[in-house]
Design an enzyme around this catalytic site. Structure first.
Site, PDB file in Angstrom:
ATOM      1  N   GLY A  48      13.864 -43.367  50.320  1.00 14.02           N
ATOM      2  CA  GLY A  48      14.400 -43.469  51.681  1.00 14.02           C
ATOM      3  C   GLY A  48      14.552 -44.870  52.252  1.00 14.02           C
ATOM      4  N   ASP A 103      10.946 -45.806  55.539  1.00 13.98           N
ATOM      5  CA  ASP A 103      12.102 -45.356  56.299  1.00 13.98           C
ATOM      6  C   ASP A 103      11.675 -44.722  57.621  1.00 13.98           C
ATOM      7  OD1 ASP A 103      10.940 -43.167  55.043  1.00 13.98           O
ATOM      8  OD2 ASP A 103      12.804 -42.354  54.250  1.00 13.98           O
ATOM      9  N   SER A 107       4.532 -37.191  60.272  1.00 15.23           N
ATOM     10  CA  SER A 107       3.138 -36.808  60.519  1.00 15.23           C
ATOM     11  C   SER A 107       2.205 -37.991  60.328  1.00 15.23           C
ATOM     12  CB  SER A 107       2.723 -35.680  59.575  1.00 15.23           C
ATOM     13  OG  SER A 107       2.670 -36.153  58.246  1.00 15.23           O
ATOM     14  N   GLY A 108       2.648 -38.964  59.529  1.00 15.08           N
ATOM     15  CA  GLY A 108       1.801 -40.118  59.226  1.00 15.08           C
ATOM     16  C   GLY A 108       0.926 -39.919  57.998  1.00 15.08           C
ATOM     17  N   THR A 110       1.674 -39.385  54.792  1.00 11.00           N
ATOM     18  CA  THR A 110       2.085 -40.182  53.634  1.00 11.00           C
ATOM     19  C   THR A 110       1.570 -41.617  53.769  1.00 11.00           C
ATOM     20  OG1 THR A 110       4.120 -38.893  53.531  1.00 11.00           O
ATOM     21  CG2 THR A 110       4.092 -40.950  52.293  1.00 11.00           C
ATOM     22  N   LYS A 134       8.379 -41.140  64.626  1.00 11.44           N
ATOM     23  CA  LYS A 134       8.433 -40.001  65.549  1.00 11.44           C
ATOM     24  C   LYS A 134       7.054 -39.877  66.194  1.00 11.44           C
ATOM     25  CE  LYS A 134      11.595 -37.225  62.696  1.00 11.44           C
ATOM     26  NZ  LYS A 134      11.691 -35.995  61.872  1.00 11.44           N
ATOM     27  N   ASP A 162      17.776 -38.631  53.625  1.00 10.58           N
ATOM     28  CA  ASP A 162      18.591 -37.570  53.027  1.00 10.58           C
ATOM     29  C   ASP A 162      18.317 -36.194  53.617  1.00 10.58           C
ATOM     30  OD1 ASP A 162      15.938 -37.411  51.806  1.00 10.58           O
ATOM     31  OD2 ASP A 162      16.842 -35.873  50.539  1.00 10.58           O
ATOM     32  N   ARG A 168      22.439 -40.012  52.353  1.00  7.73           N
ATOM     33  CA  ARG A 168      21.744 -41.311  52.461  1.00  7.73           C
ATOM     34  C   ARG A 168      22.697 -42.475  52.722  1.00  7.73           C
ATOM     35  NH1 ARG A 168      16.461 -40.609  50.450  1.00  7.73           N
ATOM     36  NH2 ARG A 168      16.250 -39.088  48.780  1.00  7.73           N
TER      37      ARG A 168
HETATM   38  P1  5GP Z   1       5.060 -37.970  56.883  1.00  7.64           P
HETATM   39  O1  5GP Z   1       4.044 -38.015  55.783  1.00  7.64           O
HETATM   40  O2  5GP Z   1       4.932 -39.125  57.845  1.00  7.64           O
HETATM   41  O3  5GP Z   1       5.052 -36.647  57.598  1.00  7.64           O
HETATM   42  O4  5GP Z   1       6.449 -37.971  56.175  1.00  7.64           O
HETATM   43  C1  5GP Z   1       7.189 -39.068  55.957  1.00  7.64           C
HETATM   44  C2  5GP Z   1       8.331 -38.735  55.033  1.00  7.64           C
HETATM   45  O5  5GP Z   1       8.956 -37.492  55.377  1.00  7.64           O
HETATM   46  C3  5GP Z   1       9.396 -39.787  55.157  1.00  7.64           C
HETATM   47  O6  5GP Z   1       9.148 -40.849  54.287  1.00  7.64           O
HETATM   48  C4  5GP Z   1      10.655 -39.020  54.859  1.00  7.64           C
HETATM   49  O7  5GP Z   1      10.852 -39.009  53.464  1.00  7.64           O
HETATM   50  C5  5GP Z   1      10.359 -37.612  55.340  1.00  7.64           C
HETATM   51  N1  5GP Z   1      10.914 -37.360  56.685  1.00  7.64           N
HETATM   52  C6  5GP Z   1      10.233 -37.256  57.838  1.00  7.64           C
HETATM   53  N2  5GP Z   1      11.050 -37.015  58.879  1.00  7.64           N
HETATM   54  C7  5GP Z   1      12.312 -36.994  58.376  1.00  7.64           C
HETATM   55  C8  5GP Z   1      13.611 -36.794  58.958  1.00  7.64           C
HETATM   56  O8  5GP Z   1      13.816 -36.601  60.166  1.00  7.64           O
HETATM   57  N3  5GP Z   1      14.660 -36.828  58.104  1.00  7.64           N
HETATM   58  C9  5GP Z   1      14.519 -37.052  56.769  1.00  7.64           C
HETATM   59  N4  5GP Z   1      15.634 -37.077  56.038  1.00  7.64           N
HETATM   60  N5  5GP Z   1      13.319 -37.250  56.177  1.00  7.64           N
HETATM   61  C10 5GP Z   1      12.219 -37.213  56.980  1.00  7.64           C
HETATM   62 MG    MG Z   2       9.919 -42.232  52.999  1.00  5.79          MG
END
Ligand code: 5GP
Ligand code: MG
Length: 178
Positions: A48, A103, A107-108, A110, A134, A162, A168
């Site tokens: 991403g 990107d 949730s944070g 990752t 977010k 994506d 993308r």
């Molecule tokens: P987290 O672990 O913070 O919930 O997830 C982060 C990952 O989820 C990002 O690196 C991305 O790959 C994916 N992601 C989260 N929100 C979005 C979104 O609105 N659109 C897309 N395409 N991917 C997202």
């Molecule tokens: Mg990502």
């Protein structure tokens, strides 16, 4: 309103290229100011962050290294379910100032896992630079040192992000039309 069709879903433009680039330049300037005299190691997270990293790093004038990493998800043996593994970090980060380039932070989870993994290797510091955040979706506390834009809790595509592998390759960012 400019729309984008990706597979079965329709998206509407929400952040135009000019706004993105303005914020990318702002963040790059902040990093250059904060790391003056250092030689940071940037770690963009594939897939991403490829487009954001390319734009950001063209604006970073510091002497620096850039090494791409990727996350592999697999079913762990623990009941917690999914465990993510950082792959491709073929560098010794001991004593280095590391800047993770992401990107989007949702949730944070990752990012929390990535920071934890990198900290085990004794870097001098670990900072997070995310194109998008977010705030309303955050489930864990993560230090977000640099952020271009905060967005509502909607699904977006474009500028590296994506939907099911597609979408993308756009200059603008689009939000799913409900
Ligand atoms: P987290 O672990 O913070 O919930 O997830 C982060 C990952 O989820 C990002 O690196 C991305 O790959 C994916 N992601 C989260 N929100 C979005 C979104 O609105 N659109 C897309 N395409 N991917 C997202
Ligand atoms: Mg990502």
């Amino acid at each position: 309103m400019k729309e984008l069709q990706v597979k079965d879903k329709t998206f509407a433009i929400s952040i135009p290229e000019a706004k993105i680039q303005e914020q990318v330049r702002r963040v790059a300037a902040e990093i250059c100011r904060d790391y003056a005299g250092e030689e940071p190691l940037f770690l963009p997270v594939l897939n991403g962050a490829f487009m954001f990293a390319a734009d950001l790093l063209r604006e970073v004038t510091l002497p620096c290294e850039i090494s791409f990493i990727k996350l592999a998800s697999y079913q762990g043996t623990q009941s917690t379910g999914e465990i993510r593994e950082v792959i491709g970090l073929g560098k010794d980060i001991t004593g280095r100032h590391v800047i993770i380039v992401e990107d989007i932070i949702d949730s944070g989870l990752t990012m929390a896992h990535m920071i934890e993994t990198l900290q085990l290797q004794n870097p001098a510091s670990v900072a997070v630079c995310s194109c998008l955040v977010k705030p309303d979706a955050l489930k864990v506390q993560v230090p977000i040192n640099y952020c271009c834009m905060e967005i509502p809790n909607d699904f977006i595509v474009g500028y590296g992000l994506d939907y099911d592998g597609f979408g993308r390759n756009t200059r603008d960012i689009y939000t799913l039309i409900k």
